[in-house]
Design a protein around this motif. Structure first.
Motif, PDB file in Angstrom:
ATOM      1  N   MET A 127       0.869  -1.177  -0.104  1.00 27.12           N
ATOM      2  CA  MET A 127       0.042   0.258  -0.139  1.00 27.12           C
ATOM      3  C   MET A 127       0.914   1.285   0.027  1.00 27.12           C
ATOM      4  N   PRO A 128       0.490   2.431  -0.474  1.00 26.76           N
ATOM      5  CA  PRO A 128       1.290   3.478  -0.330  1.00 26.76           C
ATOM      6  C   PRO A 128       1.834   3.895   0.981  1.00 26.76           C
ATOM      7  N   GLY A 129       1.215   3.660   1.955  1.00 27.07           N
ATOM      8  CA  GLY A 129       1.771   4.366   3.295  1.00 27.07           C
ATOM      9  C   GLY A 129       2.422   3.103   4.173  1.00 27.07           C
ATOM     10  N   PHE A 130       2.349   1.944   3.767  1.00 23.97           N
ATOM     11  CA  PHE A 130       3.111   0.476   4.502  1.00 23.97           C
ATOM     12  C   PHE A 130       2.763  -0.599   3.592  1.00 23.97           C
ATOM     13  N   LEU A 131       3.633  -1.676   3.871  1.00 26.31           N
ATOM     14  CA  LEU A 131       3.602  -2.876   3.416  1.00 26.31           C
ATOM     15  C   LEU A 131       3.243  -3.729   4.577  1.00 26.31           C
ATOM     16  N   LEU A 132       2.004  -4.701   3.966  1.00 25.62           N
ATOM     17  CA  LEU A 132       1.477  -5.642   4.845  1.00 25.62           C
ATOM     18  C   LEU A 132       2.132  -7.057   4.727  1.00 25.62           C
ATOM     19  N   GLN A 133       2.649  -7.699   5.712  1.00 22.49           N
ATOM     20  CA  GLN A 133       3.154  -9.126   5.476  1.00 22.49           C
ATOM     21  C   GLN A 133       2.363  -9.925   6.602  1.00 22.49           C
ATOM     22  N   ALA A 134       1.877 -10.927   6.078  1.00 15.17           N
ATOM     23  CA  ALA A 134       0.731 -11.918   6.656  1.00 15.17           C
ATOM     24  C   ALA A 134       1.203 -13.267   6.569  1.00 15.17           C
ATOM     25  N   ARG A 135       0.851 -14.056   7.808  1.00 12.41           N
ATOM     26  CA  ARG A 135       0.985 -15.722   7.460  1.00 12.41           C
ATOM     27  C   ARG A 135      -0.013 -16.221   8.584  1.00 12.41           C
ATOM     28  N   ALA A 136      -0.450 -17.197   8.152  1.00 16.01           N
ATOM     29  CA  ALA A 136      -1.240 -17.957   9.028  1.00 16.01           C
ATOM     30  C   ALA A 136      -0.179 -18.950   9.562  1.00 16.01           C
ATOM     31  N   ARG A 137      -0.237 -19.013  11.274  1.00 15.14           N
ATOM     32  CA  ARG A 137       0.639 -19.958  12.012  1.00 15.14           C
ATOM     33  C   ARG A 137       0.334 -21.458  11.705  1.00 15.14           C
ATOM     34  N   ARG A 138       1.209 -22.106  11.601  1.00 14.71           N
ATOM     35  CA  ARG A 138       0.826 -23.724  11.635  1.00 14.71           C
ATOM     36  C   ARG A 138       0.270 -24.141  13.156  1.00 14.71           C
ATOM     37  N   GLU A 139      -0.455 -25.209  12.933  1.00 15.54           N
ATOM     38  CA  GLU A 139      -0.961 -25.606  14.462  1.00 15.54           C
ATOM     39  C   GLU A 139       0.114 -26.264  15.214  1.00 15.54           C
ATOM     40  N   PHE A 153      -4.485   9.655   8.416  1.00 15.18           N
ATOM     41  CA  PHE A 153      -4.751   8.510   9.403  1.00 15.18           C
ATOM     42  C   PHE A 153      -6.080   7.862   8.812  1.00 15.18           C
ATOM     43  N   ALA A 154      -7.066   8.588   8.454  1.00 16.27           N
ATOM     44  CA  ALA A 154      -8.300   7.982   7.843  1.00 16.27           C
ATOM     45  C   ALA A 154      -8.111   7.054   6.555  1.00 16.27           C
ATOM     46  N   GLN A 155      -7.000   7.667   5.997  1.00 15.22           N
ATOM     47  CA  GLN A 155      -6.799   6.938   4.538  1.00 15.22           C
ATOM     48  C   GLN A 155      -5.888   5.721   4.983  1.00 15.22           C
ATOM     49  N   LEU A 165       1.601   3.360  12.847  1.00  5.07           N
ATOM     50  CA  LEU A 165       1.386   1.810  12.603  1.00  5.07           C
ATOM     51  C   LEU A 165       0.614   0.984  13.809  1.00  5.07           C
ATOM     52  N   ARG A 166       1.393   1.276  14.928  1.00  3.59           N
ATOM     53  CA  ARG A 166       0.732   0.607  16.271  1.00  3.59           C
ATOM     54  C   ARG A 166      -0.897   1.012  16.381  1.00  3.59           C
ATOM     55  N   GLU A 167      -1.165   2.061  16.154  1.00  6.11           N
ATOM     56  CA  GLU A 167      -2.389   2.773  16.160  1.00  6.11           C
ATOM     57  C   GLU A 167      -3.712   2.129  15.082  1.00  6.11           C
ATOM     58  N   LEU A 168      -2.645   1.956  13.807  1.00  8.98           N
ATOM     59  CA  LEU A 168      -3.408   1.248  12.824  1.00  8.98           C
ATOM     60  C   LEU A 168      -4.055  -0.194  13.267  1.00  8.98           C
ATOM     61  N   ALA A 221      -7.561  -1.795   6.169  1.00 12.06           N
ATOM     62  CA  ALA A 221      -8.623  -2.722   5.988  1.00 12.06           C
ATOM     63  C   ALA A 221      -8.717  -3.333   4.734  1.00 12.06           C
ATOM     64  N   SER A 222      -8.333  -2.541   3.933  1.00 14.70           N
ATOM     65  CA  SER A 222      -8.533  -3.307   2.249  1.00 14.70           C
ATOM     66  C   SER A 222      -7.489  -4.242   2.138  1.00 14.70           C
ATOM     67  N   ALA A 223      -6.381  -3.929   2.563  1.00 16.10           N
ATOM     68  CA  ALA A 223      -5.232  -4.704   2.331  1.00 16.10           C
ATOM     69  C   ALA A 223      -5.349  -6.405   3.387  1.00 16.10           C
ATOM     70  N   LEU A 224      -6.213  -5.913   4.568  1.00 14.38           N
ATOM     71  CA  LEU A 224      -6.282  -7.149   5.024  1.00 14.38           C
ATOM     72  C   LEU A 224      -7.318  -8.155   4.309  1.00 14.38           C
TER      73      LEU A 224
END
Length: 141
Positions: free
Chosen positions: A33-45, A109-111, A77-80, A117-120
């Motif tokens: 995204m323009p303001g940040f990069l989101l990296q995500a992963r589902a943890r293994r069980e 901040f609203a942006q 970012l923490r507040e996001l 939310a859209s990245a998630l």
């Protein structure tokens, strides 16, 4: 692990502390995204972390600026994460937010909230809600 305050006590959130957790998230899904990069992963069980826990990490490189600029970006970012992850985050997932120079002072901040939310939604393959129509601005005479 220190918990960050969450508006929903049913979804406990913790901060990523280990470098290995950041590296695992970096090798998983990404959404830029323009303001940040989101990296995500589902943890293994089989990982020794509570399965209902949402974990989040924050990082900003020196490309972003001096220490003051990096700390300000991490605070934003923490507040996001505090505002959005309690509703849109999924238990059993790790998220890393990487700050970009636009996250410091130039982005509203609203942006950033809408982008997070859209990245998630993209990361979790959820349908993205269409943008709300804007009210036309009347011309002053």
């Amino acid at each position: 692990m220190a918990a960050i305050r969450s508006s929903d006590p049913a979804r406990p959130t913790a901060i990523l502390r280990q470098r290995a957790d950041y590296l695992r998230a970096a090798s998983a899904q990404r959404k830029s995204m323009p303001g940040f990069l989101l990296q995500a992963r589902a943890r293994r069980e089989d990982e020794p972390v509570a399965p209902d826990l949402i974990r989040v990490g924050f990082t900003c490189s020196k490309k972003l600026g001096n220490a003051v600029a990096r700390n300000r970006a991490k605070r934003r970012l923490r507040e996001l994460a505090r505002a959005v992850l309690s509703d849109a985050g999924r238990p059993g997932w790790d998220y890393v937010l990487v700050g970009r120079p636009e996250a410091t002072a130039t982005r509203e901040f609203a942006q950033l909230l809408a982008e997070f939310a859209s990245a998630l939604a993209v990361i979790h393959d959820l349908p993205i809600a269409p943008p709300r129509p804007r009210k036309p601005r009347g011309k002053k005479k």
